[in-house]
Motif scaffolding. Structure first.
Motif, PDB file in Angstrom:
ATOM      1  N   GLU A  44      28.980  24.822  98.649  1.00 39.33           N
ATOM      2  CA  GLU A  44      28.926  23.701  99.587  1.00 39.33           C
ATOM      3  C   GLU A  44      29.653  22.488  99.026  1.00 39.33           C
ATOM      4  O   GLU A  44      29.765  22.327  97.807  1.00 39.33           O
ATOM      5  N   PRO A  45      30.151  21.622  99.901  1.00 41.10           N
ATOM      6  CA  PRO A  45      30.819  20.403  99.425  1.00 41.10           C
ATOM      7  C   PRO A  45      29.803  19.401  98.892  1.00 41.10           C
ATOM      8  O   PRO A  45      28.613  19.480  99.209  1.00 41.10           O
ATOM      9  N   LEU A  46      30.280  18.465  98.084  1.00 41.56           N
ATOM     10  CA  LEU A  46      29.420  17.365  97.651  1.00 41.56           C
ATOM     11  C   LEU A  46      28.992  16.583  98.882  1.00 41.56           C
ATOM     12  O   LEU A  46      29.775  16.398  99.815  1.00 41.56           O
ATOM     13  N   ARG A  47      27.754  16.107  98.872  1.00 49.40           N
ATOM     14  CA  ARG A  47      27.284  15.244  99.954  1.00 49.40           C
ATOM     15  C   ARG A  47      26.575  14.047  99.349  1.00 49.40           C
ATOM     16  O   ARG A  47      26.020  14.129  98.253  1.00 49.40           O
ATOM     17  N   HIS A  48      26.632  12.942 100.063  1.00 55.20           N
ATOM     18  CA  HIS A  48      25.930  11.746  99.609  1.00 55.20           C
ATOM     19  C   HIS A  48      24.452  11.959  99.848  1.00 55.20           C
ATOM     20  O   HIS A  48      24.029  12.317 100.944  1.00 55.20           O
ATOM     21  N   ALA A  49      23.641  11.761  98.818  1.00 51.71           N
ATOM     22  CA  ALA A  49      22.210  12.021  98.923  1.00 51.71           C
ATOM     23  C   ALA A  49      21.372  10.749  98.888  1.00 51.71           C
ATOM     24  O   ALA A  49      20.181  10.798  99.128  1.00 51.71           O
ATOM     25  N   GLY A  50      21.980   9.616  98.560  1.00 50.72           N
ATOM     26  CA  GLY A  50      21.233   8.370  98.487  1.00 50.72           C
ATOM     27  C   GLY A  50      21.604   7.592  97.252  1.00 50.72           C
ATOM     28  O   GLY A  50      22.714   7.721  96.738  1.00 50.72           O
ATOM     29  N   SER A  51      20.675   6.793  96.769  1.00 50.11           N
ATOM     30  CA  SER A  51      20.945   5.979  95.596  1.00 50.11           C
ATOM     31  C   SER A  51      19.674   5.807  94.774  1.00 50.11           C
ATOM     32  O   SER A  51      18.562   5.986  95.280  1.00 50.11           O
ATOM     33  N   VAL A  52      19.871   5.485  93.515  1.00 52.52           N
ATOM     34  CA  VAL A  52      18.769   5.156  92.607  1.00 52.52           C
ATOM     35  C   VAL A  52      19.167   3.927  91.817  1.00 52.52           C
ATOM     36  O   VAL A  52      20.352   3.596  91.719  1.00 52.52           O
ATOM     37  N   THR A  53      18.185   3.245  91.250  1.00 55.54           N
ATOM     38  CA  THR A  53      18.474   2.176  90.313  1.00 55.54           C
ATOM     39  C   THR A  53      18.117   2.676  88.924  1.00 55.54           C
ATOM     40  O   THR A  53      17.123   3.380  88.733  1.00 55.54           O
ATOM     41  N   ALA A  54      18.966   2.349  87.965  1.00 55.23           N
ATOM     42  CA  ALA A  54      18.758   2.785  86.582  1.00 55.23           C
ATOM     43  C   ALA A  54      19.634   1.937  85.672  1.00 55.23           C
ATOM     44  O   ALA A  54      20.688   1.463  86.086  1.00 55.23           O
ATOM     45  N   PRO A  55      19.243   1.780  84.411  1.00 52.77           N
ATOM     46  CA  PRO A  55      20.004   0.930  83.499  1.00 52.77           C
ATOM     47  C   PRO A  55      21.332   1.540  83.048  1.00 52.77           C
ATOM     48  O   PRO A  55      22.236   0.811  82.652  1.00 52.77           O
TER      49      PRO A  55
END
Length: 103
Positions: A44-55
């Motif tokens: 399958e192709p890459l898909r945008h799954a969302g975002s996270v915050t991290a240092p």
């Protein structure tokens, strides 16, 4: 993780063309935001799954794999290097029509 529910704010948007809106304000205070792209199988192709915050990227990857343990590939990209563009009205929310479907 998605733009749904983000409060509309004219200071956070800029028009980039008919029907397109760029979202350019961070959603958190402090830690950098990372956009997540993943695939759950090699075909399958890459898909945008969302975002996270991290240092840092390592912590972003750790958080991403915790959220998406089934992913075989995870890309964590600095949100400042990703242009988020949408054709939908960010302030519209979900409205139902006579058929009960979101508009």
């Amino acid at each position: 993780m998605t733009d749904e529910g983000d409060a509309p704010d004219e200071r956070t948007r800029s028009d980039t063309g008919p029907g397109w809106t760029t979202v350019d304000t961070p959603r958190s205070d402090g830690e950098p935001e990372w956009e997540l792209f993943l695939r759950e199988s090699p075909t399958e192709p890459l898909r945008h799954a969302g975002s996270v915050t991290a240092p840092d990227p390592e912590a972003a990857h750790e958080r991403a794999t915790g959220l998406f343990p089934e992913a075989t590939t995870v890309w964590c990209c600095p949100a400042t290097e990703v242009s988020r563009v949408t054709t939908r009205d960010l302030g519209a929310g979900y409205r139902t029509e006579a058929g009960g479907e979101p508009s």
